[in-house]
Design an enzyme around this catalytic site. Structure first.
Site, mmCIF file in Angstrom:
data_model
loop_
_atom_site.group_PDB
_atom_site.id
_atom_site.type_symbol
_atom_site.label_atom_id
_atom_site.label_comp_id
_atom_site.label_asym_id
_atom_site.label_seq_id
_atom_site.Cartn_x
_atom_site.Cartn_y
_atom_site.Cartn_z
ATOM 1 N N LYS A 177 -37.084 16.527 -36.439
ATOM 2 C CA LYS A 177 -36.622 16.019 -37.814
ATOM 3 C C LYS A 177 -35.800 14.963 -37.770
ATOM 4 C CE LYS A 177 -38.805 18.836 -40.441
ATOM 5 N NZ LYS A 177 -39.764 18.892 -41.429
ATOM 6 N N ASP A 207 -40.591 13.793 -37.836
ATOM 7 C CA ASP A 207 -40.844 14.079 -39.112
ATOM 8 C C ASP A 207 -39.642 13.343 -40.387
ATOM 9 O OD1 ASP A 207 -41.811 14.779 -41.493
ATOM 10 O OD2 ASP A 207 -41.758 17.225 -41.093
ATOM 11 N N GLU A 232 -44.567 11.567 -38.068
ATOM 12 C CA GLU A 232 -45.026 12.458 -39.229
ATOM 13 C C GLU A 232 -44.343 11.945 -40.603
ATOM 14 O OE1 GLU A 232 -44.923 16.853 -38.965
ATOM 15 O OE2 GLU A 232 -45.043 17.123 -41.002
ATOM 16 N N ASP A 255 -48.211 15.072 -44.305
ATOM 17 C CA ASP A 255 -47.882 16.156 -44.889
ATOM 18 C C ASP A 255 -47.797 15.917 -46.256
ATOM 19 O OD1 ASP A 255 -46.777 18.579 -45.457
ATOM 20 O OD2 ASP A 255 -45.018 18.459 -43.768
ATOM 21 N N LYS A 279 -50.806 23.028 -45.851
ATOM 22 C CA LYS A 279 -50.130 23.968 -46.338
ATOM 23 C C LYS A 279 -50.648 24.714 -47.535
ATOM 24 C CE LYS A 279 -45.589 22.076 -45.140
ATOM 25 N NZ LYS A 279 -45.421 21.044 -44.042
#
Ligand code: 0XW
Ligand code: MG
Length: 387
Positions: A177, A207, A232, A255, A279
């Site tokens: 992250k 990300d 990401e 995402d 997702k």
């Protein structure tokens, strides 16, 4: 010549929906979990749905929205289920897609609510067939699936330590992250140190969860352009992510901004869809995710098949779809239930040597522990299972 009238097929049992029950269960992460823009999932509410049929089956669904992450919130699920009750009660859930389409006609949008319900319809359908859910989603393509490990955005050296720890357990894909402290040079260090910690072969990606400008993400990306890393979702739009990909030359996973057919096509056309997070609750359940999976098989990105957050029900649902997908195109899956407590189903799958397999029983194949659920927040029709 007279032909016989076709015999009308009559199912052996009446699987119409007799009751609905909704619970709200707080899930606490085992360790802090920080993302850009102050987002975190220390403790978040997961919504569990049980759909019971006249035939006595119980289908389970789960949706666990992270606050400020997507257009979804836990408190929205029970009122929406109540709004959908006239369509749900007495309806036939077998096959799932037909009933989910009727829900869309009655209450457009609210895809995260439909996700939990649609998962439960698939669970019922597979239980009625006496088959594990993966058998209805295309059939088992892999014995087990590779996991990634998501690393909270903290001190870069600490993140490298967490990566090494996960690698010692067999993990070979690492999501670092980025952006939590708005310090672009710290993000450069995060990517460098994690890359260095795990050696050359594993996949490493950073990300931002939409939290960077294209300027910041480009500076970070160019500073690590000598490394084998993927980026990401740096920015909040597909167009900005595409600019970052073009300016850095680094592979891009999308995402948050990719959640339906149109956004998948846009990302593909803009050339920034090397990988994608599919997702469940972002697309609207297994019916929608199965269609997205099929489109991705055509478009080409590697797929991460998972959900936003959650425990054993959401994890199992995603694993069934993952196991029924061409393994050459599955980037990874996520053992969400391994990041949080409590476990909703103590018999749910767990990571082993960096991999995980879907449950084997009929339907989702998880045995939900009713004692963990507590008192329901909503009961409709004849209700559902009781402890
Ligand atoms: C949704 N998350 C915050 C949880 C999963 O571990 C992955 C991550 C993401 O945004 O990719
Ligand atoms: Mg992400």
């Amino acid at each position: 010549m007279k032909t016989a009238a076709p015999a009308t097929f009559r199912p052996a049992a009446d699987h119409r929906i007799a009751g609905l029950t909704v619970w709200q269960v707080p899930l606490t992460a085992h360790t802090g979990y920080h993302m850009a823009s102050g987002k975190s999932c220390e403790t978040v509410e997961s919504i569990v749905v049980a759909v019971t049929t006249a035939s006595g089956l119980t289908g389970w669904g789960e949706v666990c929205p992270i606050p400020h992450y997507l257009p979804a919130y836990a408190g929205g699920v029970a009122p929406a289920v109540e709004e959908l009750a006239p369509v749900l009660l007495g309806a036939d859930p077998i096959g799932a897609e037909g009933l989910t389409a009727r829900l869309d006609a009655w209450l457009p949008g609210h895809v995260y609510v439909k996700s939990a319900l649609d998962i439960a319809f698939w669970d019922i359908t597979a239980q009625a067939a006496g088959l594990p859910l993966y058998a209805l989603l295309g059939g088992r393509r892999a014995a087990d699936l590779p996991l990634y490990h998501s690393i909270t955005c903290i001190d870069p050296h600490e993140m490298a330590r967490i990566a090494r720890e996960a690698q010692a357990e067999g993990i070979a894909q690492f999501q670092a992250k980025l952006g939590a402290d708005a310090d672009w040079q710290a993000d450069v260090a995060r990517l460098r140190l994690v890359r260095e910690a795990v050696g050359e072969s594993p996949l490493v990606y950073g990300d931002w969860n939409c939290g960077a400008t294209s300027l910041t993400a480009t500076r970070v990306g160019r500073a690590v352009a000598d490394l084998d890393v993927m980026l990401e979702q740096p920015c909040a739009t597909i167009a900005d992510c595409a600019r970052v990909r073009a300016a850095t030359g680094l592979a891009m996973k999308l995402d948050e901004t990719v959640h339906d057919t149109a956004s998948l096509l846009e990302a593909h056309e803009r050339g920034c869809l090397d990988a994608v997070a599919l997702k469940l609750s972002k697309f609207g359940g297994l019916s929608a995710l199965r269609r997205a999976r099929d489109l991705c098989l055509y478009l080409g990105p590697m797929m991460c098949i998972e959900d936003t957050w959650g425990s054993d029900i959401a994890t199992a649902a995603a694993l069934h779809l993952g196991a029924a997908t061409d393994p050459n195109r599955v980037l990874n899956v996520c053992d969400l239930s391994g990041y949080v407590a409590p476990r909703l189903a103590p018999d749910g799958p767990v990571r082993r040597d960096g991999r995980i397999a879907p449950p084997e029983g009929p339907g989702l194949g998880v045995t939900v522990d009713l004692a963990v659920l507590g008192d329901p927040v909503l009961t409709l029709g004849e209700g559902g299972p009781t402890a």
